[in-house]
Scaffold this motif. Structure first.
Motif, short mmCIF file in Angstrom:
data_model
loop_
_atom_site.label_atom_id
_atom_site.label_comp_id
_atom_site.label_asym_id
_atom_site.label_seq_id
_atom_site.Cartn_x
_atom_site.Cartn_y
_atom_site.Cartn_z
N GLU A 1 -6.68 2.58 5.91
CA GLU A 1 -6.42 1.42 6.77
C GLU A 1 -7.73 0.68 6.98
O GLU A 1 -8.71 1.28 7.42
CB GLU A 1 -5.85 1.92 8.12
CG GLU A 1 -5.68 0.86 9.18
CD GLU A 1 -4.69 -0.23 8.77
OE1 GLU A 1 -3.49 0.05 8.66
OE2 GLU A 1 -5.17 -1.37 8.54
N ASP A 2 -7.74 -0.62 6.66
CA ASP A 2 -8.99 -1.37 6.80
C ASP A 2 -9.18 -1.93 8.20
O ASP A 2 -10.28 -2.31 8.56
CB ASP A 2 -9.06 -2.49 5.76
CG ASP A 2 -7.89 -3.46 5.88
OD1 ASP A 2 -6.74 -2.98 5.98
OD2 ASP A 2 -8.13 -4.67 5.88
N GLU A 3 -8.12 -1.98 8.99
CA GLU A 3 -8.28 -2.48 10.36
C GLU A 3 -8.67 -1.33 11.27
O GLU A 3 -7.85 -0.45 11.57
CB GLU A 3 -6.98 -3.14 10.83
CG GLU A 3 -6.74 -4.49 10.17
CD GLU A 3 -5.33 -4.99 10.41
OE1 GLU A 3 -5.06 -5.46 11.53
OE2 GLU A 3 -4.50 -4.89 9.49
N ASP B 1 -1.98 1.89 3.93
CA ASP B 1 -1.80 0.47 4.18
C ASP B 1 -1.70 -0.27 2.84
O ASP B 1 -2.39 0.09 1.89
CB ASP B 1 -3.01 -0.03 4.98
CG ASP B 1 -2.86 -1.48 5.43
OD1 ASP B 1 -1.72 -1.94 5.58
OD2 ASP B 1 -3.91 -2.14 5.62
N HIS C 1 -2.05 -3.76 2.34
CA HIS C 1 -3.01 -4.86 2.20
C HIS C 1 -4.41 -4.38 2.55
O HIS C 1 -4.77 -4.23 3.70
CB HIS C 1 -2.60 -6.04 3.08
CG HIS C 1 -1.24 -6.56 2.72
ND1 HIS C 1 -1.02 -7.36 1.62
CD2 HIS C 1 -0.02 -6.34 3.26
CE1 HIS C 1 0.28 -7.63 1.52
NE2 HIS C 1 0.91 -7.02 2.50
N LEU C 2 -5.17 -4.12 1.49
CA LEU C 2 -6.52 -3.59 1.63
C LEU C 2 -7.47 -4.49 0.87
O LEU C 2 -7.08 -5.14 -0.10
CB LEU C 2 -6.61 -2.19 1.00
CG LEU C 2 -5.79 -1.07 1.63
CD1 LEU C 2 -5.73 0.12 0.69
CD2 LEU C 2 -6.38 -0.67 2.97
N LYS D 1 4.41 -2.84 10.24
CA LYS D 1 3.64 -3.24 11.42
C LYS D 1 4.34 -4.41 12.12
O LYS D 1 4.91 -5.24 11.43
CB LYS D 1 2.23 -3.70 11.01
CG LYS D 1 1.34 -2.62 10.47
CD LYS D 1 0.02 -3.26 10.01
CE LYS D 1 -0.89 -2.24 9.37
NZ LYS D 1 -2.09 -2.87 8.79
#
Ligand code: CA
Length: 243
Positions: free
Chosen positions: A18-20, A62, A64-65, A111
């Motif tokens: 997860e990039d967030e 996730d 979208h990375l 999400k």
């Protein structure tokens, strides 16, 4: 979040990709509170590196990375085996797309999600993918070794595929270590996991495991099984047939 390896191995290991950071922190807190261990990767390349090094029990991925996206990460994971993967996406549309791609994710979460719901999904997928244990376990064959879980004995197998009559002279602990490593070849086991699984009645230290493993290695070598067990620096050990 740190990407160092968790030291204790009491729970199953979840790789959170997860990039967030905010979302990752919340997920990790909930997973850990539920007794699971976690590793965190912030992009696809790091995810694959950690996946190969630590062999997690499940991946929360996730889509979208930055850089390599989650779909590509999933393809790599799938080419490597059946580790359960739950895809996390910001768009319900992505789920349709993923389903149509038939990439073999085990579940999907959209999400915004409730972290408790994600933990419940992780638990459900882990339960579903747990190996079926039978009362009469079949012997495990790795390389030229046959490990008989019922008899608590390991045997060499000759060139013609015949199992030799005399078992290797292993202690109970050495046998347990070998059986544990051989049950999941190529998976890296931490020392603390091996202590818990193979020496549950003792307060063993890491170096005690090292000592048992070095004796086990010597006995395997003496029986003609070279380099079957690898040391994975900073983590523990794995069995690598054909190495
Ligand atoms: Ca993202």
């Amino acid at each position: 979040m740190s990407s160092s390896f968790p030291s204790r191995d009491s729970g199953q290991l979840v790789l959170v990709v997860e990039d967030e950071t905010g979302i990752a922190d919340i997920l990790i807190a909930y997973l850990q509170r539920d007794g699971l261990r976690t590793l965190h990767a912030e992009d696809g390349e790091q995810a694959l590196r950690l996946f190969r090094q630590a062999r997690p029990d499940i991946v929360l991925l996730d889509i979208h990375l930055p850089g390599m996206d989650g779909v590509d990460v999933l393809k790599h994971i799938r080419s490597d085996g059946a580790t359960p993967v739950i895809m996390v996406t910001a768009l319900a549309d992505d789920v349709d797309k993923l389903l149509s791609l038939r990439l073999g994710a085990d579940d999907y979460v959209v999400k915004p999600f409730s972290p408790a719901e994600v933990v419940a999904r992780v638990r459900a997928v882990l339960r579903r993918s747990a190996p079926i244990t039978t009362t009469a376990a079949a012997p495990i064959r790795v390389g030229r070794l046959e490990i008989d879980l019922e008899a608590h004995a390991a045997f060499s197998v000759d060139e013609g595929g015949e199992t030799q009559a005399a078992p290797l002279p292993l202690t109970l602990t050495e046998f347990r270590l070998l059986a544990c490593l051989a049950a999941q070849p190529r998976r890296c086991f931490s020392r603390s996991h091996l202590i818990e699984t193979c020496l549950p009645e003792s307060e063993a230290l890491d170096r005690v495991i090292d000592s048992h493993l070095s004796k086990l290695r010597r006995k395997l070598q003496a029986a003609g099984h070279d380099d079957l067990i690898e040391t994975v620096r900073g983590i523990g050990y794995r069995l690598w047939p054909g190495a």
